[in-house]
Structures are given as C-alpha cells and as structure tokens.
Design a protein around this motif. Structure first.
Motif, PDB file in Angstrom:
ATOM      1  N   GLN A  47       0.823  -1.220   0.000  1.00 55.22           N
ATOM      2  CA  GLN A  47       0.000   0.000   0.000  1.00 55.22           C
ATOM      3  C   GLN A  47       0.850   1.259   0.000  1.00 55.22           C
ATOM      4  O   GLN A  47       0.528   2.212  -0.703  1.00 55.22           O
ATOM      5  N   ALA A  48       1.948   1.256   0.748  1.00 58.61           N
ATOM      6  CA  ALA A  48       2.812   2.430   0.797  1.00 58.61           C
ATOM      7  C   ALA A  48       3.543   2.655  -0.533  1.00 58.61           C
ATOM      8  O   ALA A  48       3.916   3.786  -0.849  1.00 58.61           O
ATOM      9  N   VAL A  63       3.399 -10.255 -12.200  1.00 62.05           N
ATOM     10  CA  VAL A  63       3.324 -11.598 -11.642  1.00 62.05           C
ATOM     11  C   VAL A  63       3.844 -11.515 -10.216  1.00 62.05           C
ATOM     12  O   VAL A  63       4.937 -11.008  -9.972  1.00 62.05           O
ATOM     13  N   LEU A  64       3.044 -11.986  -9.281  1.00 59.54           N
ATOM     14  CA  LEU A  64       3.406 -11.955  -7.868  1.00 59.54           C
ATOM     15  C   LEU A  64       3.818 -13.339  -7.398  1.00 59.54           C
ATOM     16  O   LEU A  64       3.246 -14.343  -7.823  1.00 59.54           O
ATOM     17  N   CYS A  65       4.798 -13.388  -6.505  1.00 60.61           N
ATOM     18  CA  CYS A  65       5.168 -14.648  -5.879  1.00 60.61           C
ATOM     19  C   CYS A  65       5.501 -14.402  -4.412  1.00 60.61           C
ATOM     20  O   CYS A  65       5.748 -13.269  -3.997  1.00 60.61           O
ATOM     21  N   CYS A  66       5.465 -15.463  -3.637  1.00 61.34           N
ATOM     22  CA  CYS A  66       5.830 -15.402  -2.219  1.00 61.34           C
ATOM     23  C   CYS A  66       6.412 -16.764  -1.861  1.00 61.34           C
ATOM     24  O   CYS A  66       7.140 -17.343  -2.663  1.00 61.34           O
ATOM     25  N   LEU A  67       6.074 -17.286  -0.701  1.00 59.20           N
ATOM     26  CA  LEU A  67       6.569 -18.605  -0.329  1.00 59.20           C
ATOM     27  C   LEU A  67       5.600 -19.694  -0.774  1.00 59.20           C
ATOM     28  O   LEU A  67       6.002 -20.713  -1.319  1.00 59.20           O
ATOM     29  N   SER A  68       4.313 -19.449  -0.564  1.00 57.66           N
ATOM     30  CA  SER A  68       3.356 -20.522  -0.848  1.00 57.66           C
ATOM     31  C   SER A  68       2.112 -20.092  -1.623  1.00 57.66           C
ATOM     32  O   SER A  68       1.415 -20.928  -2.149  1.00 57.66           O
ATOM     33  N   ARG A  69       1.770 -18.849  -1.673  1.00 60.42           N
ATOM     34  CA  ARG A  69       0.643 -18.295  -2.423  1.00 60.42           C
ATOM     35  C   ARG A  69      -0.169 -17.313  -1.582  1.00 60.42           C
ATOM     36  O   ARG A  69      -0.856 -16.458  -2.117  1.00 60.42           O
ATOM     37  N   GLY A  70      -0.112 -17.430  -0.276  1.00 52.44           N
ATOM     38  CA  GLY A  70      -0.952 -16.610   0.595  1.00 52.44           C
ATOM     39  C   GLY A  70      -0.675 -15.121   0.516  1.00 52.44           C
ATOM     40  O   GLY A  70      -1.588 -14.320   0.269  1.00 52.44           O
ATOM     41  N   ARG A  71       0.558 -14.728   0.734  1.00 52.18           N
ATOM     42  CA  ARG A  71       0.887 -13.297   0.707  1.00 52.18           C
ATOM     43  C   ARG A  71       0.715 -12.712  -0.687  1.00 52.18           C
ATOM     44  O   ARG A  71       0.290 -11.564  -0.838  1.00 52.18           O
ATOM     45  N   ALA A  72       1.015 -13.501  -1.707  1.00 53.48           N
ATOM     46  CA  ALA A  72       0.812 -13.022  -3.075  1.00 53.48           C
ATOM     47  C   ALA A  72      -0.674 -12.787  -3.332  1.00 53.48           C
ATOM     48  O   ALA A  72      -1.046 -11.857  -4.044  1.00 53.48           O
ATOM     49  N   GLY A  73      -1.524 -13.583  -2.723  1.00 52.02           N
ATOM     50  CA  GLY A  73      -2.963 -13.387  -2.856  1.00 52.02           C
ATOM     51  C   GLY A  73      -3.424 -12.089  -2.222  1.00 52.02           C
ATOM     52  O   GLY A  73      -4.250 -11.362  -2.794  1.00 52.02           O
ATOM     53  N   VAL A  74      -2.883 -11.781  -1.053  1.00 50.37           N
ATOM     54  CA  VAL A  74      -3.204 -10.513  -0.380  1.00 50.37           C
ATOM     55  C   VAL A  74      -2.717  -9.348  -1.232  1.00 50.37           C
ATOM     56  O   VAL A  74      -3.440  -8.376  -1.462  1.00 50.37           O
ATOM     57  N   ALA A  75      -1.480  -9.445  -1.725  1.00 49.15           N
ATOM     58  CA  ALA A  75      -0.911  -8.381  -2.555  1.00 49.15           C
ATOM     59  C   ALA A  75      -1.727  -8.194  -3.829  1.00 49.15           C
ATOM     60  O   ALA A  75      -1.982  -7.062  -4.252  1.00 49.15           O
ATOM     61  N   LYS A  76      -2.160  -9.278  -4.439  1.00 48.74           N
ATOM     62  CA  LYS A  76      -2.963  -9.213  -5.667  1.00 48.74           C
ATOM     63  C   LYS A  76      -4.249  -8.437  -5.406  1.00 48.74           C
ATOM     64  O   LYS A  76      -4.627  -7.559  -6.191  1.00 48.74           O
ATOM     65  N   LEU A  84      -4.833  -6.176  -3.097  1.00 45.85           N
ATOM     66  CA  LEU A  84      -4.500  -4.764  -2.853  1.00 45.85           C
ATOM     67  C   LEU A  84      -4.189  -4.039  -4.168  1.00 45.85           C
ATOM     68  O   LEU A  84      -4.634  -2.911  -4.387  1.00 45.85           O
ATOM     69  N   ILE A  85      -3.443  -4.695  -5.027  1.00 45.97           N
ATOM     70  CA  ILE A  85      -3.048  -4.084  -6.303  1.00 45.97           C
ATOM     71  C   ILE A  85      -4.256  -3.935  -7.218  1.00 45.97           C
ATOM     72  O   ILE A  85      -4.443  -2.893  -7.853  1.00 45.97           O
ATOM     73  N   GLU A  86      -5.094  -4.949  -7.262  1.00 46.05           N
ATOM     74  CA  GLU A  86      -6.305  -4.853  -8.078  1.00 46.05           C
ATOM     75  C   GLU A  86      -7.245  -3.772  -7.548  1.00 46.05           C
ATOM     76  O   GLU A  86      -7.861  -3.050  -8.331  1.00 46.05           O
ATOM     77  N   ALA A  87      -7.323  -3.632  -6.231  1.00 48.07           N
ATOM     78  CA  ALA A  87      -8.173  -2.592  -5.641  1.00 48.07           C
ATOM     79  C   ALA A  87      -7.687  -1.197  -6.020  1.00 48.07           C
ATOM     80  O   ALA A  87      -8.472  -0.250  -6.050  1.00 48.07           O
ATOM     81  N   GLU A 104      -3.976  -6.256 -14.849  1.00 41.92           N
ATOM     82  CA  GLU A 104      -3.320  -7.516 -15.203  1.00 41.92           C
ATOM     83  C   GLU A 104      -2.309  -7.919 -14.121  1.00 41.92           C
ATOM     84  O   GLU A 104      -1.128  -7.615 -14.193  1.00 41.92           O
ATOM     85  N   VAL A 105      -2.824  -8.619 -13.096  1.00 44.41           N
ATOM     86  CA  VAL A 105      -2.018  -9.048 -11.951  1.00 44.41           C
ATOM     87  C   VAL A 105      -2.281 -10.541 -11.749  1.00 44.41           C
ATOM     88  O   VAL A 105      -3.426 -10.976 -11.734  1.00 44.41           O
TER      89      VAL A 105
END
Length: 87
Positions: free
Chosen positions: A39-40, A53-66, A68-71, A76-77
């Motif tokens: 957000q910052a 394209v977002l990545c993290c360790l397992s999918r969870g944090r990338a889902g949160v980031a996706k 936020l970015i879409e909002a 195209e995320v």
C-alpha cells in the motif's frame, strides 16, 4: 497460465516476501516489495507498464498483494504462488 512464459515475455515479477526471505534466495530480476509495503508503494506498482506476476513462499501473501493491487486499479495481476515454482 504459464507464469514463466509470461515473465519471459516481459511481465514484471514482484516477490512479496520479507526482505530477509528475499535475500536468502530469489529469482533474478525480481523486485522485492514485501506485502506489508504494497500500500505504501502502490504508486510504484501502478507505474509498471507490463503485466505483474506476484510470488511469495506458498501463495498466501501473493494473494493478499494481488487483492491490494487490483483494488488500486491495476488490471493484469497474477498470483504465481511460491517463488521456487518459477525457477
């Protein structure tokens, strides 16, 4: 969706793990923006002129980031899940 191919064709890879996790290993040319900083740094993300394209360790944090970015209006995320799946 073939995320590796998307990245090879010019998509920007953002790794949303912590800086410490990123420093322990990451994909070359990935940008590290920890999920807690999305957000910052949203204007920086919005200024990217390619699919994201977002990545993290397992999918969870990338889902949160996706979400936020879409909002913020970015269309195209993609959540590619764990970064090691992109090696």
């Amino acid at each position: 969706m073939n995320y590796k191919e998307l990245i090879q064709n010019g998509a920007t890879l953002i790794d949303v793990r912590s800086e410490m996790e990123f420093d322990e290993g990451h994909i070359e040319n990935a940008i590290n923006i920890p999920v807690n900083d999305i957000q910052a740094r949203i204007q920086e993300v919005k200024d990217i002129n390619s699919p994201i394209v977002l990545c993290c360790l397992s999918r969870g944090r990338a889902g949160v980031a996706k979400a936020l970015i879409e909002a913020a209006g970015v269309k195209e995320v993609y959540n590619a899940g764990g970064w090691q799946s992109l090696l």
